[in-house]
Design an enzyme around this catalytic site. Structure first.
Site, mmCIF file in Angstrom:
data_model
loop_
_atom_site.group_PDB
_atom_site.id
_atom_site.type_symbol
_atom_site.label_atom_id
_atom_site.label_comp_id
_atom_site.label_asym_id
_atom_site.label_seq_id
_atom_site.Cartn_x
_atom_site.Cartn_y
_atom_site.Cartn_z
ATOM 1 N N LYS A 61 60.212 43.862 99.426
ATOM 2 C CA LYS A 61 60.423 42.590 98.716
ATOM 3 C C LYS A 61 61.150 41.616 99.640
ATOM 4 O O LYS A 61 61.815 42.028 100.615
ATOM 5 C CB LYS A 61 61.225 42.789 97.433
ATOM 6 C CG LYS A 61 62.579 43.512 97.578
ATOM 7 C CD LYS A 61 63.761 42.623 97.866
ATOM 8 C CE LYS A 61 65.080 43.389 97.978
ATOM 9 N NZ LYS A 61 66.207 42.645 98.530
ATOM 10 N N ASP B 6 67.588 47.022 92.727
ATOM 11 C CA ASP B 6 66.314 46.371 93.085
ATOM 12 C C ASP B 6 65.088 47.180 92.673
ATOM 13 O O ASP B 6 63.955 46.764 92.903
ATOM 14 C CB ASP B 6 66.230 46.183 94.613
ATOM 15 C CG ASP B 6 67.242 45.169 95.116
ATOM 16 O OD1 ASP B 6 67.716 44.360 94.297
ATOM 17 O OD2 ASP B 6 67.540 45.193 96.324
#
Ligand code: C5P
Length: 319
Positions: free
Chosen positions: A39, A173
């Site tokens: 990401k 996350d």
């Protein structure tokens, strides 16, 4: 397994927490292969410090095409074993534990515990490409991939909501990478996901200095603003497809603290700005920094220019 390629198009938290759509790429009778994407945080604001020691975040994450690959095979006994693929380079193995400290094994163990430890063991083979301590969520993506793969190889009845709750207990996350969303506003510790319906493609060149960053250290050094900047404008910009305006809206509150902690990274940002005359941003707590490009071709050209002129490894990432 319903963790195929369905896209995240819901626009509320309650919708999104029920969605699991990470990249299952293959399944044979014995093995499941899952892609574990990196990401980028294209926006990150720290809104406050919480009583539990974590920081309240308002961040926009995008899922890139840069991936590790995790292969999982069930075992006849109860052991959980992790090794690297033969093709994983020495430099990427460095600093990644293969024992119970690795999030892959922690995720598998938690999932097994959730079902009363009745599931068998598994062998995990990690083909690593995403550098550790880079702010690209490599370890978090690996945990998300492990949860999905184990649910499949062990044939468990875990619901998507239950999988998300296990993910949130492991790190901040993991939920975004488990959700499979291309882009989302993430709040709370980062585990609350609000998908952004995005149709445009994004192109980046990312570079990481030799030295990684310690996330707790960067958070500790960060000054919390009196008036936090909101992700609303950048989220709307992404939803509207106004990608050319992104450079004016990308931001990361952790950058100043990370530059203090990692002078090599601060120097790299200055050199990249000088070479490209473009804004340079940091992902997560670093130490990966990145530049947005207009097209895939432009990103490839910039990647090779950066590699040749600055003698660093650069990646071309797409969203
Ligand atoms: O949740 P995760 O394991 O990714 O977090 C690593 C560390 O980063 C935490 O132990 C904490 O020190 C810091 N952190 C934080 N606030 C967040 C996320 C992480 O302070 N929202």
């Amino acid at each position: 397994m319903h963790a195929s390629n369905s896209s995240c198009s819901g626009d509320s938290l309650s919708d999104s927490t029920n969605q699991v759509c990470c990249g299952l790429v293959g399944r044979s009778r014995h093995a499941v292969v899952v892609q574990s994407p990196a990401k980028l945080n294209i926006f990150l604001e720290v809104c406050g410090k919480r009583p539990d020691g974590y920081h309240e975040l308002d961040t926009v994450m995008v899922r890139t095409t840069f991936c590790d690959t995790l292969t999982v095979m069930p075992r006849d006994d109860q052991q959980l074993r992790l090794r690297f693929s033969d093709a994983t380079t020495e430099s990427l193995r460095h600093g990644v534990p293969l024992d119970h400290k690795n999030l892959i094994l922690k995720a598998a163990e938690k999932l097994r515990e959730f079902h009363g430890s009745s599931a068998p063991g598994a062998d995990f083979v990690l083909h690593k490409q995403i550098p550790p301590e880079s702010g690209l969520g490599g370890g978090s993506g690996n945990a998300a991939a492990a949860l999905l793969a184990c649910r499949t190889v062990w044939n468990l009845p875990t619901t998507d909501t239950e999988l998300h709750s296990i993910a949130a207990s492991l790190g901040s996350d993991i939920n975004f990478l488990l959700s499979g969303c291309r882009a989302a506003v993430c709040r709370g510790r980062g585990e609350q996901i609000f998908p952004i319906p995005m149709t445009s493609r994004l192109f980046f060149v990312a570079v990481r200095p030799a030295q990684g960053n310690s996330t707790p250290d960067v958070f500790r050094r960060t000054r919390i603003p009196e008036t936090p900047v909101s992700s609303t404008n950048i989220a709307q910009c992404l939803a509207d497809g106004r990608t050319s305006q992104l450079d004016n809206l990308m931001f990361n509150r952790l950058t100043t603290a990370a530059c203090e902690a990692n002078t090599e990274m601060a120097e790299l940002i200055a050199r990249l700005q000088h070479l490209t005359r473009r804004p340079v941003f940091m992902s997560g707590s670093g130490s990966t920094v990145f530049i947005r490009c207009q097209s895939s071709l432009e990103a490839r050209k910039l990647q090779s220019q950066v590699q040749q002129r600055l003698r660093v490894t650069a990646w071309h990432l797409e969203v």
